[in-house]
Design a protein around this motif. Structure first.
Motif, PDB file in Angstrom:
ATOM      1  N   ASN A 207      20.814   2.111  31.229  1.00 17.70           N
ATOM      2  CA  ASN A 207      20.106   1.109  32.052  1.00 17.70           C
ATOM      3  C   ASN A 207      20.442   1.268  33.527  1.00 17.70           C
ATOM      4  O   ASN A 207      19.610   0.968  34.393  1.00 17.70           O
ATOM      5  CB  ASN A 207      20.369  -0.320  31.561  1.00 17.70           C
ATOM      6  N   ALA A 208      21.637   1.750  33.855  1.00 19.25           N
ATOM      7  CA  ALA A 208      21.983   2.001  35.263  1.00 19.25           C
ATOM      8  C   ALA A 208      21.122   3.132  35.814  1.00 19.25           C
ATOM      9  O   ALA A 208      20.643   3.062  36.955  1.00 19.25           O
ATOM     10  CB  ALA A 208      23.457   2.349  35.385  1.00 19.25           C
ATOM     11  N   TYR A 209      20.915   4.173  35.008  1.00 21.09           N
ATOM     12  CA  TYR A 209      20.063   5.283  35.458  1.00 21.09           C
ATOM     13  C   TYR A 209      18.602   4.863  35.568  1.00 21.09           C
ATOM     14  O   TYR A 209      17.856   5.392  36.379  1.00 21.09           O
ATOM     15  CB  TYR A 209      20.223   6.493  34.533  1.00 21.09           C
ATOM     16  N   GLN A 210      18.186   3.909  34.740  1.00 20.72           N
ATOM     17  CA  GLN A 210      16.817   3.394  34.868  1.00 20.72           C
ATOM     18  C   GLN A 210      16.639   2.671  36.204  1.00 20.72           C
ATOM     19  O   GLN A 210      15.659   2.881  36.916  1.00 20.72           O
ATOM     20  CB  GLN A 210      16.520   2.400  33.738  1.00 20.72           C
ATOM     21  N   ASP A 211      17.578   1.774  36.512  1.00 18.39           N
ATOM     22  CA  ASP A 211      17.437   0.901  37.673  1.00 18.39           C
ATOM     23  C   ASP A 211      17.852   1.570  38.980  1.00 18.39           C
ATOM     24  O   ASP A 211      17.381   1.197  40.051  1.00 18.39           O
ATOM     25  CB  ASP A 211      18.287  -0.363  37.493  1.00 18.39           C
ATOM     26  N   GLY A 212      18.775   2.541  38.895  1.00 17.70           N
ATOM     27  CA  GLY A 212      19.329   3.146  40.095  1.00 17.70           C
ATOM     28  C   GLY A 212      20.649   2.495  40.469  1.00 17.70           C
ATOM     29  O   GLY A 212      20.932   1.366  40.078  1.00 17.70           O
ATOM     30  N   ASP A 215      24.098   3.341  47.229  1.00 18.52           N
ATOM     31  CA  ASP A 215      23.549   2.824  48.482  1.00 18.52           C
ATOM     32  C   ASP A 215      22.807   3.955  49.196  1.00 18.52           C
ATOM     33  O   ASP A 215      23.356   5.054  49.341  1.00 18.52           O
ATOM     34  CB  ASP A 215      24.719   2.314  49.348  1.00 18.52           C
ATOM     35  N   SER A 216      21.584   3.659  49.667  1.00 15.69           N
ATOM     36  CA  SER A 216      20.753   4.709  50.274  1.00 15.69           C
ATOM     37  C   SER A 216      21.367   5.278  51.554  1.00 15.69           C
ATOM     38  O   SER A 216      20.948   6.328  52.025  1.00 15.69           O
ATOM     39  CB  SER A 216      19.351   4.177  50.553  1.00 15.69           C
ATOM     40  N   SER A 217      22.343   4.594  52.132  1.00 17.73           N
ATOM     41  CA  SER A 217      22.997   5.145  53.322  1.00 17.73           C
ATOM     42  C   SER A 217      24.188   6.022  52.931  1.00 17.73           C
ATOM     43  O   SER A 217      24.834   6.620  53.787  1.00 17.73           O
ATOM     44  CB  SER A 217      23.473   4.020  54.246  1.00 17.73           C
ATOM     45  N   SER A 218      24.485   6.071  51.634  1.00 23.17           N
ATOM     46  CA  SER A 218      25.636   6.839  51.160  1.00 23.17           C
ATOM     47  C   SER A 218      25.225   7.621  49.906  1.00 23.17           C
ATOM     48  O   SER A 218      24.118   8.115  49.831  1.00 23.17           O
ATOM     49  CB  SER A 218      26.777   5.854  50.873  1.00 23.17           C
ATOM     50  N   GLU A 219      26.117   7.694  48.910  1.00 24.02           N
ATOM     51  CA  GLU A 219      25.746   8.360  47.666  1.00 24.02           C
ATOM     52  C   GLU A 219      24.876   7.423  46.825  1.00 24.02           C
ATOM     53  O   GLU A 219      25.149   6.219  46.765  1.00 24.02           O
ATOM     54  CB  GLU A 219      27.001   8.735  46.876  1.00 24.02           C
ATOM     55  N   TYR A 220      23.868   7.975  46.162  1.00 25.97           N
ATOM     56  CA  TYR A 220      23.057   7.117  45.298  1.00 25.97           C
ATOM     57  C   TYR A 220      22.173   7.904  44.338  1.00 25.97           C
ATOM     58  O   TYR A 220      21.933   9.097  44.507  1.00 25.97           O
ATOM     59  CB  TYR A 220      22.203   6.140  46.110  1.00 25.97           C
ATOM     60  N   TRP A 221      21.733   7.165  43.308  1.00 25.95           N
ATOM     61  CA  TRP A 221      20.691   7.617  42.384  1.00 25.95           C
ATOM     62  C   TRP A 221      19.571   6.587  42.489  1.00 25.95           C
ATOM     63  O   TRP A 221      19.801   5.392  42.277  1.00 25.95           O
ATOM     64  CB  TRP A 221      21.251   7.691  40.958  1.00 25.95           C
ATOM     65  N   LEU A 222      18.362   7.020  42.827  1.00 25.03           N
ATOM     66  CA  LEU A 222      17.285   6.075  43.138  1.00 25.03           C
ATOM     67  C   LEU A 222      16.786   5.306  41.923  1.00 25.03           C
ATOM     68  O   LEU A 222      16.238   4.206  42.060  1.00 25.03           O
ATOM     69  CB  LEU A 222      16.125   6.816  43.799  1.00 25.03           C
ATOM     70  N   GLY A 223      16.985   5.847  40.743  1.00 23.44           N
ATOM     71  CA  GLY A 223      16.547   5.152  39.533  1.00 23.44           C
ATOM     72  C   GLY A 223      15.317   5.788  38.921  1.00 23.44           C
ATOM     73  O   GLY A 223      14.377   6.165  39.630  1.00 23.44           O
ATOM     74  N   LEU A 224      15.325   5.925  37.598  1.00 20.55           N
ATOM     75  CA  LEU A 224      14.233   6.600  36.901  1.00 20.55           C
ATOM     76  C   LEU A 224      12.908   5.864  37.053  1.00 20.55           C
ATOM     77  O   LEU A 224      11.857   6.488  37.191  1.00 20.55           O
ATOM     78  CB  LEU A 224      14.591   6.749  35.417  1.00 20.55           C
ATOM     79  N   ASP A 225      12.947   4.532  37.026  1.00 20.92           N
ATOM     80  CA  ASP A 225      11.701   3.775  37.186  1.00 20.92           C
ATOM     81  C   ASP A 225      11.089   4.042  38.561  1.00 20.92           C
ATOM     82  O   ASP A 225       9.877   4.249  38.688  1.00 20.92           O
ATOM     83  CB  ASP A 225      11.947   2.277  36.999  1.00 20.92           C
TER      84      ASP A 225
END
Ligand SMILES: [Ca+2]
Length: 381
Positions: A207-212, A215-225
């Motif tokens: 669910n974390a990978y779904q939602d992302g 932080d966009s100013s640092s490290e992040y995963w934007l989310g599958l959705d």
């Protein structure tokens, strides 16, 4: 300000040549949003006090040109208000700070709006007094679909810069914050994954990978959705930039890239080029192309093992994988092996499955971006 006028003229002329008059395509909509940006920018910079005229006059020229080509930005941007042309929208703007004549005129009529926002500038002043009932339409009109549209807007105003921006892809409920890379290979890239110091934990559940996360100013995963929604808007390409611990930078580029809808989020990728090697193994049976997204405790791979647990992080694992950019982060001084995860790896980069990379950046851009920009630049000559 005259240069803005010239840029806008050339942009619109080029656009009309390319797309044909009056065609309500994405680019047209984008130009209407640029017009909205024009209004905001003009206000923010207090250009209403310049000798060249009010923001309405300056940006209105842009609008006139669009209308000459059969485009009604009012209808495009505010579809619920089909009878409301943009002239009506313009006339409904709040009085501008410093425009005393307008303020006096409006003070004679009672206002139904919130008085506290007057004089501040920004979007609140740009919106109609009676917004469309469909607030989604209203919100969409004030946001770009992705970083390529930000690039278009920035290029018209002559201030192209990478950084954190707000976008609102089609069918996404709320605006999302992303990092826009406006320099790599011509810019226009929306970053969907970024790692550079290991400060963010990537060993997370589905669910974390779904939602992302991050932080966009640092490290992040934007989310599958979000990635699905972005890549469903248009044809997109993928650019992966990787750096090892010796400062070597390589890239893998895929001319087509999309992620399917949940809950599979199937990877569709093709057309490799680059220097880092094809970590998605397009021509091998162990390819990641066509694979579902797996994480720990969410095993959708084609292996008898749970590769999401074994390799760590979430990825489009098949029977195995020669890449996992969401794997556990190791420093070059860390001893690591397959007992604690393979690390952040893109095996063709070094030929070593056990080499964990220092930096990763995955980003997407519409495939027609370069053509669009080239046409605009040609018009500026
Ligand atoms: Ca499995």
């Amino acid at each position: 300000m005259w240069f803005l006028h010239v840029l806008v003229v050339t942009a619109v002329l080029q656009w009309s040549v390319v797309t044909g008059e009056g065609q309500a395509d994405q680019l047209t909509l984008s130009l209407c949003r640029v017009w909205e940006e024009c209004l905001e920018k003009a206000m923010v910079n207090d250009l209403e006090n310049s000798e060249l005229g009010t923001p309405e006059a300056i940006c209105g020229d842009f609008l006139d040109m669009l209308e000459k080509h059969g485009v009604d930005c009012g209808t495009l941007l505010y579809p619920e208000e089909e009878t409301a042309g943009v002239e009506q929208l313009l006339s409904s703007l709040e009085p501008l700070p410093g425009d005393e004549q307008q303020q006096q005129e409006s003070s004679s009529t009672p206002s139904d709006g919130d008085e506290t926002n007057k004089g501040e500038g920004g979007y609140k002043q740009l919106l109609p007094h009676n917004p469309p009932a469909n607030t989604d339409d209203l919100l969409r009109s004030t946001h770009f679909d992705d970083c390529s549209e930000w690039y278009t807007a920035q290029s018209i105003f002559g201030s192209i810069a990478s950084g954190v921006f707000s976008i609102k892809p089609a069918h996404v409920n709320d605006p999302i914050s992303v990092y826009c890379d406006q320099t790599t290979e011509g810019g226009g890239w929306t970053v969907i994954q970024r790692r550079f110091d290991g400060s963010l934990e990537f060993f997370r559940r589905f669910n974390a990978y779904q939602d992302g996360f991050g932080d966009s100013s640092s490290e992040y995963w934007l989310g599958l959705d979000n990635i699905y929604r972005i890549t469903a808007q248009n044809a997109y390409e993928l650019y992966i930039e990787l750096e090892d611990w010796s400062g070597n930078v390589k890239f893998a580029r895929y001319s087509s890239f999309s992620v399917g809808p949940g809950s599979d989020y199937t990877l569709s990728v093709g057309g490799y080029s680059g220097t880092a090697g094809d970590g998605f193994c397009l021509s091998f049976s162990s390819t990641n192309n066509g694979m579902k997204f797996s994480t720990r405790l969410h095993d959708r791979d084609t292996s008898s093992l749970s590769t999401g647990e074994f390799y760590g992080g979430g990825w489009w694992f098949g029977s195995s994988s020669l890449s996992d950019l969401n794997g556990p982060y190791f420093r070059d001084t860390d001893g690591f092996n397959d007992n604690n995860g393979y690390g952040v790896y893109w095996a063709p980069f070094t030929g070593d499955l056990f080499y964990s990379l220092k930096k990763t950046k995955m980003m997407v851009r519409p495939t027609d971006f370069s053509t669009r920009v080239a046409n605009m630049r040609q018009g500026k000559k």
